[in-house]
Design an enzyme around this catalytic site. Structure first.
Site, mmCIF file in Angstrom:
data_model
loop_
_atom_site.group_PDB
_atom_site.id
_atom_site.type_symbol
_atom_site.label_atom_id
_atom_site.label_comp_id
_atom_site.label_asym_id
_atom_site.label_seq_id
_atom_site.Cartn_x
_atom_site.Cartn_y
_atom_site.Cartn_z
ATOM 1 N N HIS A 158 0.817 -1.222 0.000
ATOM 2 C CA HIS A 158 0.000 0.000 0.000
ATOM 3 C C HIS A 158 0.851 1.273 0.000
ATOM 4 O O HIS A 158 0.303 2.373 -0.100
ATOM 5 C CB HIS A 158 -0.932 0.032 1.213
ATOM 6 C CG HIS A 158 -2.002 -1.006 1.188
ATOM 7 N ND1 HIS A 158 -2.831 -1.198 0.096
ATOM 8 C CD2 HIS A 158 -2.387 -1.929 2.120
ATOM 9 C CE1 HIS A 158 -3.669 -2.187 0.348
ATOM 10 N NE2 HIS A 158 -3.416 -2.644 1.565
ATOM 11 N N ASP A 193 -2.930 -10.379 -2.677
ATOM 12 C CA ASP A 193 -3.476 -9.932 -1.400
ATOM 13 C C ASP A 193 -4.946 -9.563 -1.596
ATOM 14 O O ASP A 193 -5.365 -9.162 -2.680
ATOM 15 C CB ASP A 193 -2.687 -8.714 -0.929
ATOM 16 C CG ASP A 193 -3.003 -8.294 0.490
ATOM 17 O OD1 ASP A 193 -2.221 -8.638 1.388
ATOM 18 O OD2 ASP A 193 -4.012 -7.588 0.690
ATOM 19 N N HIS A 195 -6.423 -7.010 -0.619
ATOM 20 C CA HIS A 195 -6.503 -5.586 -0.914
ATOM 21 C C HIS A 195 -5.719 -5.265 -2.180
ATOM 22 O O HIS A 195 -4.667 -5.856 -2.433
ATOM 23 C CB HIS A 195 -5.915 -4.750 0.233
ATOM 24 C CG HIS A 195 -6.537 -5.015 1.560
ATOM 25 N ND1 HIS A 195 -6.011 -5.928 2.464
ATOM 26 C CD2 HIS A 195 -7.634 -4.489 2.145
ATOM 27 C CE1 HIS A 195 -6.766 -5.942 3.554
ATOM 28 N NE2 HIS A 195 -7.755 -5.080 3.388
ATOM 29 N N ASP A 282 -4.696 -12.743 3.318
ATOM 30 C CA ASP A 282 -5.912 -12.211 3.932
ATOM 31 C C ASP A 282 -7.163 -12.412 3.088
ATOM 32 O O ASP A 282 -8.248 -11.984 3.475
ATOM 33 C CB ASP A 282 -5.744 -10.737 4.287
ATOM 34 C CG ASP A 282 -4.973 -9.943 3.251
ATOM 35 O OD1 ASP A 282 -4.677 -10.488 2.177
ATOM 36 O OD2 ASP A 282 -4.673 -8.762 3.514
#
Length: 344
Positions: A158, A193, A195, A282
């Site tokens: 991120h 991931d 995200h 995740d």
């Protein structure tokens, strides 16, 4: 498979997080590493402490201002009475006209995109260790290993060149890609991931030597909200070298694995010399962040598919949060990647 992990990560155990208007315990806790190390133990994969990482490599990924902030920001913060135990922003540089600030509160708002990546006393050494693990894993692949794994904590995908966010600090996947680019003409990054890897996308968005592919929960309803849509395909020289595959949060194994397969098809079309995998775990159905519905079998299938791509590969750990299933999620993926028949 060589595996790298820096013990300095253990002193980084962030506290602060703001979620839905309430203060909550940060999800990126030191316990994550212990759960992931347990997975490596189950597979009899020892870890090696990485060596130092060259500053000039970090400056290929991040701005000097961000690196200085991460290195010295906590000490500056503690000079302000009465400051909290971690650097947390309370103002952000949102205007189109803006000047880089001198004050640490202003720097925090400039370099921190949200409140989930607080900077503590030991965060700089921890993120240096995480980036060094990614660097050494990439060097192992350059030296002839077919695959290497970096247990990176805090994660990095991120973080853009100038901003940290989403539990992330130094962008370890980008560090691995730049290390590989020192020798290879073309490198692909596949981010699985839950995200979207918005920081990695931002770093490489205008480049045609690094392909970025991300499979993730739709940003229409999930972090990072503002980026990760399928119309984002790159800019300038990078036009066509960015692929986002957003998925409904109800997506399970079949839909997720189909998306990973589509991402691998684009990677194959690009014909890179090496591959970096942002290995978030995740997406698991029991992960506390509840983004997708992937099971251990889904991770095992994805590991097998990525291995079958036949590319020299650096596996860089991203997310995967505190759940009894985190250890087994890593075991499942690596068992699939290595073709090991192991009881999950």
């Amino acid at each position: 498979m060589k595996c790298y992990y820096a013990k300095s990560t253990e002193a980084h155990d962030p506290i602060f997080r703001l979620y839905l208007g309430t203060m909550a315990r940060n999800a990126e806790q030191a316990e994550r590493a212990r759960l992931l190390l347990a997975g490596l133990d189950r597979l009899d994969l020892p870890v090696t402490e990485p060596g130092p990482i060259p500053r000039e490599l970090l400056e290929k990924v991040h701005t000097k201002e961000l690196l200085d902030f991460l290195e010295t920001g906590w000490a500056e913060w503690k000079k302000l009475p009465p400051s909290g135990p971690e650097v947390v922003p309370n103002v952000h540089a949102l205007n189109s006209e803006k000047t880089y600030p001198k004050h640490i509160v202003g720097k925090a708002g400039w370099h921190m995109g949200d409140t989930s990546a607080p900077l503590g006393e030991h965060s700089w050494q921890a993120t240096l260790g995480a980036a060094a693990a990614a660097h050494d894993a990439a060097k192992a692949v350059l030296e002839g290993d077919s695959v290497a794994y970096a247990l990176c904590r805090p994660p990095g995908h991120h973080s853009s060149a100038d901003v940290v966010a989403g539990h992330c600090m130094l962008n370890c996947a980008a560090v691995a890609a730049e290390t590989l680019r020192g020798t290879h003409a073309k490198v692909a990054v596949l981010d699985i991931d839950v995200h979207h890897g918005n920081g990695t996308q931002d770093i490489f968005y205008e480049r045609d030597d690094v392909l970025f592919v991300s499979v993730h929960a739709t940003p229409e309803t999930y972090y990072p909200f503002y980026v990760g849509y399928d119309h984002e395909t790159g800019r300038g020289a990078g036009a066509g070298y960015n692929l986002n595959i957003p998925l409904a949060q109800s997506t399970g194994d079949d839909g997720w694995c189909d998306a990973v397969a589509s991402g691998l098809d684009r990677v194959a079309e690009f014909k890179p010399d090496a591959l970096v995998v942002s290995l978030g775990l995740d997406a698991h159905e029991n992960d506390p962040l509840q983004g997708l519905k992937v099971t251990f079998d889904g991770f095992k299938r994805a590991g097998s598919m990525i291995s079958s791509a036949g590319l020299p590969t650096v596996l860089v750990q991203e997310g995967g949060y505190l759940s009894p299933d985190l250890t087994t999620s890593l075991v499942a993926f690596l068992a699939g990647y290595t073709g090991r028949d192991i009881d999950l």
